[in-house]
Design an enzyme around this catalytic site. Sequence first.
Site, PDB file in Angstrom:
ATOM      1  N   ARG A  76       0.854  -1.184   0.000  1.00  0.00           N
ATOM      2  CA  ARG A  76       0.000   0.000   0.000  1.00  0.00           C
ATOM      3  C   ARG A  76       0.895   1.240   0.000  1.00  0.00           C
ATOM      4  O   ARG A  76       1.678   1.439   0.926  1.00  0.00           O
ATOM      5  CB  ARG A  76      -0.910  -0.014   1.238  1.00  0.00           C
ATOM      6  CG  ARG A  76      -1.741   1.215   1.366  1.00  0.00           C
ATOM      7  CD  ARG A  76      -2.843   1.114   2.415  1.00  0.00           C
ATOM      8  NE  ARG A  76      -3.532   2.384   2.386  1.00  0.00           N
ATOM      9  CZ  ARG A  76      -3.461   3.310   3.336  1.00  0.00           C
ATOM     10  NH1 ARG A  76      -2.834   3.085   4.461  1.00  0.00           N
ATOM     11  NH2 ARG A  76      -4.065   4.469   3.190  1.00  0.00           N
ATOM     12  N   HIS A 120      -2.812  11.156   0.256  1.00  0.00           N
ATOM     13  CA  HIS A 120      -2.360  10.878   1.621  1.00  0.00           C
ATOM     14  C   HIS A 120      -1.708  12.145   2.176  1.00  0.00           C
ATOM     15  O   HIS A 120      -0.498  12.225   2.362  1.00  0.00           O
ATOM     16  CB  HIS A 120      -1.384   9.692   1.615  1.00  0.00           C
ATOM     17  CG  HIS A 120      -1.147   9.057   2.963  1.00  0.00           C
ATOM     18  ND1 HIS A 120      -1.288   7.705   3.187  1.00  0.00           N
ATOM     19  CD2 HIS A 120      -0.776   9.585   4.147  1.00  0.00           C
ATOM     20  CE1 HIS A 120      -0.996   7.426   4.462  1.00  0.00           C
ATOM     21  NE2 HIS A 120      -0.685   8.557   5.057  1.00  0.00           N
ATOM     22  N   GLU A 165      -7.276   8.588   5.728  1.00  0.00           N
ATOM     23  CA  GLU A 165      -7.507   9.316   6.978  1.00  0.00           C
ATOM     24  C   GLU A 165      -7.856  10.781   6.754  1.00  0.00           C
ATOM     25  O   GLU A 165      -7.040  11.675   7.041  1.00  0.00           O
ATOM     26  CB  GLU A 165      -6.269   9.225   7.875  1.00  0.00           C
ATOM     27  CG  GLU A 165      -5.932   7.828   8.308  1.00  0.00           C
ATOM     28  CD  GLU A 165      -5.008   7.781   9.516  1.00  0.00           C
ATOM     29  OE1 GLU A 165      -4.683   8.861  10.056  1.00  0.00           O
ATOM     30  OE2 GLU A 165      -4.633   6.691   9.923  1.00  0.00           O
ATOM     31  N   ASN A 295      -7.833   1.905   9.396  1.00  0.00           N
ATOM     32  CA  ASN A 295      -6.557   2.120  10.081  1.00  0.00           C
ATOM     33  C   ASN A 295      -6.843   2.055  11.568  1.00  0.00           C
ATOM     34  O   ASN A 295      -7.663   2.826  12.088  1.00  0.00           O
ATOM     35  CB  ASN A 295      -5.953   3.481   9.729  1.00  0.00           C
ATOM     36  CG  ASN A 295      -5.391   3.510   8.322  1.00  0.00           C
ATOM     37  OD1 ASN A 295      -5.472   2.520   7.585  1.00  0.00           O
ATOM     38  ND2 ASN A 295      -4.813   4.637   7.936  1.00  0.00           N
ATOM     39  N   TYR A 297      -5.043   1.800  15.421  1.00  0.00           N
ATOM     40  CA  TYR A 297      -3.851   1.844  16.276  1.00  0.00           C
ATOM     41  C   TYR A 297      -4.167   1.547  17.737  1.00  0.00           C
ATOM     42  O   TYR A 297      -3.403   0.906  18.420  1.00  0.00           O
ATOM     43  CB  TYR A 297      -3.125   3.195  16.136  1.00  0.00           C
ATOM     44  CG  TYR A 297      -2.406   3.298  14.801  1.00  0.00           C
ATOM     45  CD1 TYR A 297      -1.112   2.835  14.657  1.00  0.00           C
ATOM     46  CD2 TYR A 297      -3.050   3.802  13.664  1.00  0.00           C
ATOM     47  CE1 TYR A 297      -0.458   2.873  13.429  1.00  0.00           C
ATOM     48  CE2 TYR A 297      -2.402   3.845  12.436  1.00  0.00           C
ATOM     49  CZ  TYR A 297      -1.105   3.378  12.331  1.00  0.00           C
ATOM     50  OH  TYR A 297      -0.469   3.405  11.108  1.00  0.00           O
ATOM     51  N   GLU A 352      -3.876  -0.115   7.864  1.00  0.00           N
ATOM     52  CA  GLU A 352      -2.721   0.298   8.668  1.00  0.00           C
ATOM     53  C   GLU A 352      -2.886  -0.204  10.078  1.00  0.00           C
ATOM     54  O   GLU A 352      -3.977  -0.129  10.658  1.00  0.00           O
ATOM     55  CB  GLU A 352      -2.617   1.829   8.768  1.00  0.00           C
ATOM     56  CG  GLU A 352      -1.864   2.474   7.657  1.00  0.00           C
ATOM     57  CD  GLU A 352      -1.789   3.986   7.824  1.00  0.00           C
ATOM     58  OE1 GLU A 352      -1.590   4.464   8.966  1.00  0.00           O
ATOM     59  OE2 GLU A 352      -1.937   4.682   6.816  1.00  0.00           O
TER      60      GLU A 352
HETATM   61  C1  GCO Z   1      -1.937   7.376   8.964  1.00  0.00           C
HETATM   62  C2  GCO Z   1      -0.843   7.915   8.631  1.00  0.00           C
HETATM   63  C3  GCO Z   1       0.495   7.390   8.681  1.00  0.00           C
HETATM   64  C4  GCO Z   1       1.177   7.521   9.993  1.00  0.00           C
HETATM   65  C5  GCO Z   1       0.830   6.389  10.908  1.00  0.00           C
HETATM   66  C6  GCO Z   1       1.528   6.454  12.218  1.00  0.00           C
HETATM   67  O1  GCO Z   1      -2.578   7.123   7.931  1.00  0.00           O
HETATM   68  O2  GCO Z   1      -2.189   7.313  10.136  1.00  0.00           O
HETATM   69  O3  GCO Z   1      -1.163   7.690   7.354  1.00  0.00           O
HETATM   70  O4  GCO Z   1       1.029   8.196   7.731  1.00  0.00           O
HETATM   71  O5  GCO Z   1       2.526   7.532   9.789  1.00  0.00           O
HETATM   72  O6  GCO Z   1      -0.520   6.414  11.159  1.00  0.00           O
HETATM   73  O7  GCO Z   1       1.121   7.577  12.936  1.00  0.00           O
END
Ligand code: GCO
Length: 447
Positions: A76, A120, A165, A295, A297, A352
Amino acid sequence: MKYQFPKDFMWGVATAAAQIEGAAFEDGRGPSIWDVFSRIPGKIHGGDLPEVACDSYHRYEEDIALMKKMGIRSYRFSFSWSRIIPDGTGEINPEGIRYYKNLIACLKKNGIVPNATMYHWDLPYALQIQGGFGNRNIVQWFCRYAGVLLDNFGEDVDLWVTFNEPIAVYVGHAYGFFAPGLKDEKYARQCLHNLMLCHGEAVKLFRSRKLANAKIGIVVDVWKHYPAREGNEEDEAIATFQNEIAGYGMFLHPLFLGGYSDELTRYMKEKDMTPEIREGDMDVICQKLDFYGLNFYNGLYDNADEIRKREEIRKAGGNYQDRPVYHEEAIRDVLHMLVEKYGITIPIYVTENGLMQEDGPDVEKILNDEERIRYVRNVLKALHGAMEDGICVKGYYLWSLLDNFEWSGGYSMRYGLHYTNYKTLERVPKKSAGWYAQVIADDGFEE
Ligand code: GCO
């Protein structure tokens, strides 16, 4: 127990143009808002600049060789608008087209499926000075750009993403710590509306091309907030605000349910921040998509008392370091929410997921990234659980192939499976690279 994933599971890695390519002023590329923003003193940690980054513009073959070695099935990446059309709307830059042609050809030669994002975060600066996303003409500007991408790469990219995002555009216009660095929430709300129109029109354009094998979707990050104390009204109000008004709800509601949520509508009205919405806009935004990119985290727990305490310390000029608390398991609940609240029944890719390590002098420590392995393993376990619950997840992309330019964090935040030595531009595999390669080879792991 064996966490077994399907044989055709799309194991991947992700990057973005502005974070890895470098060559910011080479071969006709125009400046993007991040090139300009990063030159403003104090905006980027350590005064770092994205101008060289990982130099992947020159080293993409080496990067693809790293992927090949790991058995990566899909890559990606994102296109840089200012490399393709340097001033945003004018001449097409043949060198930019050539670069991505070569990149995609090299991926195909190595059996790696391209998953490409149109936008992006790196708007051509020439468009920002005309108002950027706040100017409704962005819809025409973006469609022209999307058309150029589809003309040149339409058949060769299997998975197309319009936007990555979109919240970054909000952060960059309302809070100022991302490019372009504005602090105007009302303007930010208009930007988001226009951005979603760009998405909808680009999807319509994509459909009109009738590309046989290509699919299109969008990537929205979900940081789901939960009340730390269930039943505590204050905690609950904060979580609702963070989710519906300042988080994923801003996008998922209009994209998948149509229209803005009641909470957001009420909020924007009260604050006199309702964007200009023309007739038909909400239908344009709510296009049928082929897949959704998540995405993920972390999941976050809000405790009003603790937030107040932190505010007081900050006001008194104090320093505090928040130790991140990981709630990897939240991905399962988030996936359920996508289906149950937003009715997302199209295939989902985790586009992500990854873990940050702080830079430091001890390179051995960074290379021995056990913590990343533990974190990713926990995410994959919860993801596996969601798939067993019947949720259709087709792939997982680890962020990131290599340490790169982490926006306002500069080069101090390392997310890579490979260590980037920013002096020599050498890439060194971390422990997690070997571990992930084994997961891919086995389509899962035993625990
Ligand atoms: C995202 C960002 C990434 C960041 C990653 C870490 O899409 O969040 O695209 O570019 O680097 O999330 O923070």
